[in-house]
Write a protein that holds these residues in place. Sequence first.
Motif, PDB file in Angstrom:
ATOM      1  N   ILE A 247     -29.255  19.436 -41.439  1.00 18.00           N
ATOM      2  CA  ILE A 247     -29.335  20.748 -40.721  1.00 18.00           C
ATOM      3  C   ILE A 247     -28.027  21.712 -40.830  1.00 18.00           C
ATOM      4  N   ARG A 248     -28.359  22.976 -41.316  1.00 15.23           N
ATOM      5  CA  ARG A 248     -27.353  23.856 -41.578  1.00 15.23           C
ATOM      6  C   ARG A 248     -27.305  24.954 -40.644  1.00 15.23           C
ATOM      7  N   ILE A 249     -26.157  25.005 -39.741  1.00 15.86           N
ATOM      8  CA  ILE A 249     -26.158  26.377 -38.894  1.00 15.86           C
ATOM      9  C   ILE A 249     -25.373  27.520 -39.744  1.00 15.86           C
ATOM     10  N   GLY A 250     -25.916  28.661 -39.719  1.00 16.21           N
ATOM     11  CA  GLY A 250     -25.096  29.429 -40.450  1.00 16.21           C
ATOM     12  C   GLY A 250     -24.766  30.720 -39.748  1.00 16.21           C
ATOM     13  N   TRP A 251     -23.822  31.686 -40.443  1.00 18.88           N
ATOM     14  CA  TRP A 251     -23.288  32.852 -40.023  1.00 18.88           C
ATOM     15  C   TRP A 251     -22.925  33.513 -41.221  1.00 18.88           C
ATOM     16  N   THR A 252     -23.398  34.857 -41.247  1.00 20.72           N
ATOM     17  CA  THR A 252     -22.946  35.823 -42.304  1.00 20.72           C
ATOM     18  C   THR A 252     -22.466  37.115 -41.849  1.00 20.72           C
ATOM     19  N   GLY A 253     -21.450  37.650 -42.645  1.00 17.59           N
ATOM     20  CA  GLY A 253     -20.917  38.854 -42.213  1.00 17.59           C
ATOM     21  C   GLY A 253     -19.465  39.120 -42.954  1.00 17.59           C
ATOM     22  N   SER A 254     -18.906  40.092 -42.542  1.00 15.85           N
ATOM     23  CA  SER A 254     -17.630  40.731 -43.268  1.00 15.85           C
ATOM     24  C   SER A 254     -16.294  40.263 -42.746  1.00 15.85           C
ATOM     25  N   HIS A 255     -15.286  40.287 -43.384  1.00 13.59           N
ATOM     26  CA  HIS A 255     -14.083  39.835 -42.923  1.00 13.59           C
ATOM     27  C   HIS A 255     -13.571  40.322 -41.433  1.00 13.59           C
ATOM     28  N   SER A 256     -14.228  41.428 -41.299  1.00  9.39           N
ATOM     29  CA  SER A 256     -13.810  42.224 -40.011  1.00  9.39           C
ATOM     30  C   SER A 256     -14.616  41.815 -38.806  1.00  9.39           C
ATOM     31  N   THR A 257     -15.853  40.924 -38.980  1.00 13.64           N
ATOM     32  CA  THR A 257     -16.533  40.443 -37.975  1.00 13.64           C
ATOM     33  C   THR A 257     -16.106  38.883 -38.017  1.00 13.64           C
ATOM     34  N   LEU A 258     -15.419  38.313 -38.756  1.00  9.45           N
ATOM     35  CA  LEU A 258     -15.302  36.758 -38.620  1.00  9.45           C
ATOM     36  C   LEU A 258     -14.597  36.406 -37.389  1.00  9.45           C
ATOM     37  N   LYS A 259     -13.848  37.581 -36.750  1.00 11.48           N
ATOM     38  CA  LYS A 259     -13.233  37.045 -35.359  1.00 11.48           C
ATOM     39  C   LYS A 259     -14.469  36.603 -34.312  1.00 11.48           C
ATOM     40  N   TYR A 260     -15.689  37.138 -34.524  1.00 13.43           N
ATOM     41  CA  TYR A 260     -16.471  36.774 -33.581  1.00 13.43           C
ATOM     42  C   TYR A 260     -16.931  35.362 -33.564  1.00 13.43           C
ATOM     43  N   LEU A 261     -16.619  34.648 -34.648  1.00 13.49           N
ATOM     44  CA  LEU A 261     -16.595  33.322 -34.561  1.00 13.49           C
ATOM     45  C   LEU A 261     -15.785  32.494 -33.632  1.00 13.49           C
ATOM     46  N   GLN A 262     -14.874  33.051 -33.223  1.00  9.66           N
ATOM     47  CA  GLN A 262     -13.889  32.401 -32.302  1.00  9.66           C
ATOM     48  C   GLN A 262     -14.754  32.176 -31.195  1.00  9.66           C
ATOM     49  N   ASP A 263     -15.607  33.109 -30.817  1.00  9.91           N
ATOM     50  CA  ASP A 263     -16.328  33.118 -29.307  1.00  9.91           C
ATOM     51  C   ASP A 263     -17.054  31.841 -29.462  1.00  9.91           C
ATOM     52  N   ILE A 264     -17.520  31.209 -30.533  1.00  4.24           N
ATOM     53  CA  ILE A 264     -18.451  29.922 -30.494  1.00  4.24           C
ATOM     54  C   ILE A 264     -17.371  28.844 -31.144  1.00  4.24           C
ATOM     55  N   ASP A 265     -16.290  29.085 -31.447  1.00  2.00           N
ATOM     56  CA  ASP A 265     -15.368  28.008 -31.807  1.00  2.00           C
ATOM     57  C   ASP A 265     -15.732  26.535 -31.344  1.00  2.00           C
ATOM     58  N   LEU A 266     -15.362  26.364 -29.650  1.00  2.00           N
ATOM     59  CA  LEU A 266     -15.514  25.333 -29.009  1.00  2.00           C
ATOM     60  C   LEU A 266     -17.061  24.817 -28.973  1.00  2.00           C
ATOM     61  N   VAL A 267     -18.050  25.496 -29.293  1.00  2.00           N
ATOM     62  CA  VAL A 267     -19.361  25.254 -29.068  1.00  2.00           C
ATOM     63  C   VAL A 267     -19.741  24.597 -30.636  1.00  2.00           C
ATOM     64  N   LEU A 268     -19.112  25.041 -31.503  1.00  2.00           N
ATOM     65  CA  LEU A 268     -19.463  24.430 -32.931  1.00  2.00           C
ATOM     66  C   LEU A 268     -18.543  23.158 -33.010  1.00  2.00           C
ATOM     67  N   GLN A 269     -17.390  23.142 -32.410  1.00  2.00           N
ATOM     68  CA  GLN A 269     -16.885  21.895 -32.308  1.00  2.00           C
ATOM     69  C   GLN A 269     -17.627  20.792 -31.775  1.00  2.00           C
ATOM     70  N   LYS A 270     -18.307  21.031 -30.596  1.00  2.00           N
ATOM     71  CA  LYS A 270     -18.923  20.126 -29.936  1.00  2.00           C
ATOM     72  C   LYS A 270     -20.126  19.687 -30.413  1.00  2.00           C
ATOM     73  N   ILE A 271     -20.843  20.555 -30.998  1.00  2.00           N
ATOM     74  CA  ILE A 271     -22.169  20.402 -31.909  1.00  2.00           C
ATOM     75  C   ILE A 271     -21.875  19.519 -33.269  1.00  2.00           C
ATOM     76  N   LEU A 272     -20.911  19.759 -33.925  1.00  2.00           N
ATOM     77  CA  LEU A 272     -20.668  19.028 -34.977  1.00  2.00           C
ATOM     78  C   LEU A 272     -19.991  17.604 -34.807  1.00  2.00           C
ATOM     79  N   GLN A 273     -19.454  17.398 -33.473  1.00  2.00           N
ATOM     80  CA  GLN A 273     -19.170  16.416 -33.014  1.00  2.00           C
ATOM     81  C   GLN A 273     -20.188  15.378 -32.628  1.00  2.00           C
ATOM     82  N   ASP A 274     -21.215  15.914 -31.913  1.00  2.00           N
ATOM     83  CA  ASP A 274     -22.392  15.353 -31.539  1.00  2.00           C
ATOM     84  C   ASP A 274     -23.277  15.049 -32.688  1.00  2.00           C
ATOM     85  N   PHE A 275     -23.311  15.833 -33.553  1.00  2.00           N
ATOM     86  CA  PHE A 275     -24.315  15.746 -34.686  1.00  2.00           C
ATOM     87  C   PHE A 275     -23.697  15.820 -36.227  1.00  2.00           C
ATOM     88  N   PRO A 276     -23.164  14.778 -36.528  1.00  2.00           N
ATOM     89  CA  PRO A 276     -22.402  14.595 -37.715  1.00  2.00           C
ATOM     90  C   PRO A 276     -22.937  15.090 -38.963  1.00  2.00           C
TER      91      PRO A 276
END
Length: 168
Positions: free
Chosen positions: A1-30
């Motif tokens: 399963i691939r979770i994906g995001w696309t965008g430019s360098h100016s919007t990469l900072k928005y990924l930080q809003d789900i940084d902990l979410v992604l950490q938890k998901i990737l831990q629970d679903f290797p």
Amino acid sequence: IRIGWTGSHSTLKYLQDIDLVLQKILQDFPEVEFVVIADKKPALGNVSTVKFVRWNSASEIKDLLQFDIGVMPLPDDEWSKGKCGFKALQYMALQLPVVASPLGVNSKIIDDGINGFLCNSTEEWIEALRKLIRNSILRKSMGVNGRLRVRENYSVLSNSDNFLSLFE
């Protein structure tokens, strides 16, 4: 399963809003992979493995079609409230379920629970992604519903009368 995001360098900072979410998901679903398509590699503090794909206009659609789930996190600020929802529409047009922040037009584009999920909190993001990871039928049906939504409301064909009326 691939979770994906696309965008430019100016919007990469928005990924930080789900940084902990992604950490938890990737831990629970290797078996899950997080993919970023951008013009610059992201720097996420809590997510150790990110597959980076350099954005390329020639391969953009092919690259996006490698996603199983598209994400669109946004901070709750005036700038984000004015965004057009293009990323959500792009995912939906490609029959990808979308998980997004309910800001601006995202709340009009995405029918929560039908063609994607609108998430306000870390817990809602985690739960939405868990549901989609665990349920391939849900991913498929949300993807189909999303494409239908784009086709009926946001495609050139669905808006041709609006465009033509501008010249009357």
